[in-house]
Motif scaffolding. Structure first.
Motif, PDB file in Angstrom:
ATOM      1  N   SER A 150      16.843 -22.592   7.169  1.00 14.51           N
ATOM      2  CA  SER A 150      17.077 -21.253   7.714  1.00 14.51           C
ATOM      3  C   SER A 150      15.779 -20.458   7.794  1.00 14.51           C
ATOM      4  N   ILE A 151      14.980 -20.529   6.734  1.00  3.86           N
ATOM      5  CA  ILE A 151      13.719 -19.791   6.689  1.00  3.86           C
ATOM      6  C   ILE A 151      12.761 -20.285   7.768  1.00  3.86           C
ATOM      7  N   CYS A 152      12.659 -21.601   7.911  1.00  6.20           N
ATOM      8  CA  CYS A 152      11.776 -22.160   8.938  1.00  6.20           C
ATOM      9  C   CYS A 152      12.237 -21.773  10.335  1.00  6.20           C
ATOM     10  N   MET A 153      13.558 -21.728  10.525  1.00  8.28           N
ATOM     11  CA  MET A 153      14.101 -21.341  11.825  1.00  8.28           C
ATOM     12  C   MET A 153      13.689 -19.930  12.203  1.00  8.28           C
ATOM     13  N   VAL A 154      13.846 -18.988  11.269  1.00  2.00           N
ATOM     14  CA  VAL A 154      13.541 -17.591  11.603  1.00  2.00           C
ATOM     15  C   VAL A 154      12.035 -17.355  11.708  1.00  2.00           C
ATOM     16  N   LEU A 155      11.244 -18.160  11.004  1.00  2.00           N
ATOM     17  CA  LEU A 155       9.788 -17.983  11.068  1.00  2.00           C
ATOM     18  C   LEU A 155       9.232 -18.256  12.461  1.00  2.00           C
ATOM     19  N   ILE A 156       9.898 -19.132  13.221  1.00  2.00           N
ATOM     20  CA  ILE A 156       9.363 -19.467  14.549  1.00  2.00           C
ATOM     21  C   ILE A 156       9.795 -18.465  15.620  1.00  2.00           C
ATOM     22  N   ILE A 157      10.742 -17.569  15.303  1.00  2.00           N
ATOM     23  CA  ILE A 157      11.269 -16.664  16.327  1.00  2.00           C
ATOM     24  C   ILE A 157      10.193 -15.803  16.990  1.00  2.00           C
ATOM     25  N   PRO A 158       9.308 -15.115  16.226  1.00  2.00           N
ATOM     26  CA  PRO A 158       8.276 -14.316  16.906  1.00  2.00           C
ATOM     27  C   PRO A 158       7.362 -15.167  17.792  1.00  2.00           C
ATOM     28  N   PHE A 159       7.105 -16.395  17.375  1.00  2.00           N
ATOM     29  CA  PHE A 159       6.203 -17.257  18.133  1.00  2.00           C
ATOM     30  C   PHE A 159       6.837 -17.726  19.438  1.00  2.00           C
ATOM     31  N   VAL A 174      10.561  -6.841  17.786  1.00  2.24           N
ATOM     32  CA  VAL A 174      11.962  -6.993  17.376  1.00  2.24           C
ATOM     33  C   VAL A 174      12.177  -8.380  16.776  1.00  2.24           C
ATOM     34  N   GLY A 175      11.538  -9.387  17.353  1.00  2.00           N
ATOM     35  CA  GLY A 175      11.624 -10.741  16.792  1.00  2.00           C
ATOM     36  C   GLY A 175      11.084 -10.792  15.373  1.00  2.00           C
ATOM     37  N   CYS A 176       9.996 -10.061  15.124  1.00  2.00           N
ATOM     38  CA  CYS A 176       9.431 -10.005  13.769  1.00  2.00           C
ATOM     39  C   CYS A 176      10.401  -9.338  12.796  1.00  2.00           C
ATOM     40  N   PHE A 178      13.693  -9.490  13.037  1.00  2.00           N
ATOM     41  CA  PHE A 178      14.670 -10.542  12.746  1.00  2.00           C
ATOM     42  C   PHE A 178      14.163 -11.414  11.600  1.00  2.00           C
ATOM     43  N   THR A 179      12.912 -11.854  11.716  1.00  2.00           N
ATOM     44  CA  THR A 179      12.329 -12.735  10.706  1.00  2.00           C
ATOM     45  C   THR A 179      12.241 -12.047   9.349  1.00  2.00           C
ATOM     46  N   ALA A 180      11.758 -10.812   9.345  1.00  2.00           N
ATOM     47  CA  ALA A 180      11.611 -10.078   8.085  1.00  2.00           C
ATOM     48  C   ALA A 180      12.957  -9.874   7.399  1.00  2.00           C
ATOM     49  N   MET A 181      13.986  -9.541   8.178  1.00  2.00           N
ATOM     50  CA  MET A 181      15.326  -9.353   7.618  1.00  2.00           C
ATOM     51  C   MET A 181      15.825 -10.633   6.952  1.00  2.00           C
ATOM     52  N   ALA A 182      15.685 -11.757   7.661  1.00  2.00           N
ATOM     53  CA  ALA A 182      16.183 -13.025   7.131  1.00  2.00           C
ATOM     54  C   ALA A 182      15.416 -13.461   5.882  1.00  2.00           C
ATOM     55  N   ILE A 183      14.099 -13.271   5.886  1.00  2.00           N
ATOM     56  CA  ILE A 183      13.297 -13.622   4.716  1.00  2.00           C
ATOM     57  C   ILE A 183      13.716 -12.772   3.523  1.00  2.00           C
ATOM     58  N   TRP A 184      13.915 -11.484   3.752  1.00  2.00           N
ATOM     59  CA  TRP A 184      14.338 -10.593   2.672  1.00  2.00           C
ATOM     60  C   TRP A 184      15.710 -10.992   2.134  1.00  2.00           C
ATOM     61  N   ARG A 185      16.623 -11.367   3.014  1.00  2.00           N
ATOM     62  CA  ARG A 185      17.950 -11.778   2.581  1.00  2.00           C
ATOM     63  C   ARG A 185      17.907 -13.091   1.805  1.00  2.00           C
ATOM     64  N   HIS A 186      16.863 -13.878   2.018  1.00  2.00           N
ATOM     65  CA  HIS A 186      16.722 -15.166   1.326  1.00  2.00           C
ATOM     66  C   HIS A 186      15.748 -15.100   0.153  1.00  2.00           C
ATOM     67  N   ARG A 187      15.446 -13.891  -0.307  1.00  2.00           N
ATOM     68  CA  ARG A 187      14.432 -13.777  -1.361  1.00  2.00           C
ATOM     69  C   ARG A 187      14.833 -14.512  -2.636  1.00  2.00           C
ATOM     70  N   ALA A 188      16.110 -14.482  -2.997  1.00  2.00           N
ATOM     71  CA  ALA A 188      16.556 -15.212  -4.193  1.00  2.00           C
ATOM     72  C   ALA A 188      16.440 -16.716  -3.973  1.00  2.00           C
TER      73      ALA A 188
END
Length: 207
Positions: A150-159, A174-176, A178-188
């Motif tokens: 999931s993390i790798c998927m969202v990391l490529i979105i801005p690119f 806006v793509g960034c 998306f990525t920041a939100m997902a990374i924050w939600r996956h912090r644990a």
């Protein structure tokens, strides 16, 4: 223009509030958020209720992103007479993810938004959506960590948005988000990955 943005985001948020995993759990007489990771997403549904429930949850969460973006793209934005702008489609999609992650009727306790993000990106540009899905599947298959996929998927979105529309900086911004939100939600999950304690695909949750 601003009213169009507000309407798109309200519609998107309301679509996002439809918590597929929560309703699947209720059909099975449980609150899915009381088990496993405590969220209502596909992975927790898989570990708690099995494959069929997880497939239904994934499809529901992805479809709400796809439907909301297309509704904005082909109905709401034209109704306001606004020229078709990709950034408005993506803002609508981000509002869907917000609704999924923070549904008002469940005290703002929802999922992590990965399936919904996939549906949004697919609606925005189906080839880019397929690329995101491929990255997720390959990383998850190789590592058995859904969170890492999931993390790798969202990391490529801005690119991928940059290479799709290299001069559209509002879209890339806006793509960034998306990525920041997902990374924050996956912090644990990230913390558990770093400590080697993250659950792998196939591990079950006791009920």
């Amino acid at each position: 223009m601003m009213l169009c943005v507000v309407v798109c985001m309200i519609v998107g948020y309301l679509f996002g509030c439809f918590q597929t995993g929560y309703f699947v759990g209720r059909i099975n007489k449980i609150d899915i958020r009381d088990y496993g990771s405590g969220n209502s997403g596909t992975t927790n549904t898989l570990r708690t209720l099995g494959k069929t429930a997880a497939i239904v949850t994934f499809l529901g969460d992805a479809l709400k992103g796809l439907i909301a973006v297309n509704l904005a793209r082909y109905v709401i934005i034209p109704a306001f007479g606004v020229k078709s702008q990709a950034v408005l489609w993506l803002l609508t999609g981000f509002a869907v993810v917000l609704g999924h992650n923070f549904p008002f009727f469940l005290k703002f306790k929802g999922g992590k938004g990965i399936a919904t993000t996939g549906g949004v990106i697919f609606a925005f540009h189906w080839q880019l959506g397929l690329l995101c899905g491929l990255v997720f599947l390959v990383v998850t298959a190789l590592t058995k960590y859904v969170s890492l996929g999931s993390i790798c998927m969202v990391l490529i979105i801005p690119f991928i948005l940059y290479f799709s529309e290299p001069n559209n900086w509002p879209l890339i911004f806006v793509g960034c988000i998306f990525t920041a939100m997902a990374i924050w939600r996956h912090r644990a999950n990230i913390e558990r990955l770093l400590h080697g304690t993250e659950n792998k695909l196939g591990q079950k949750v006791k009920r």
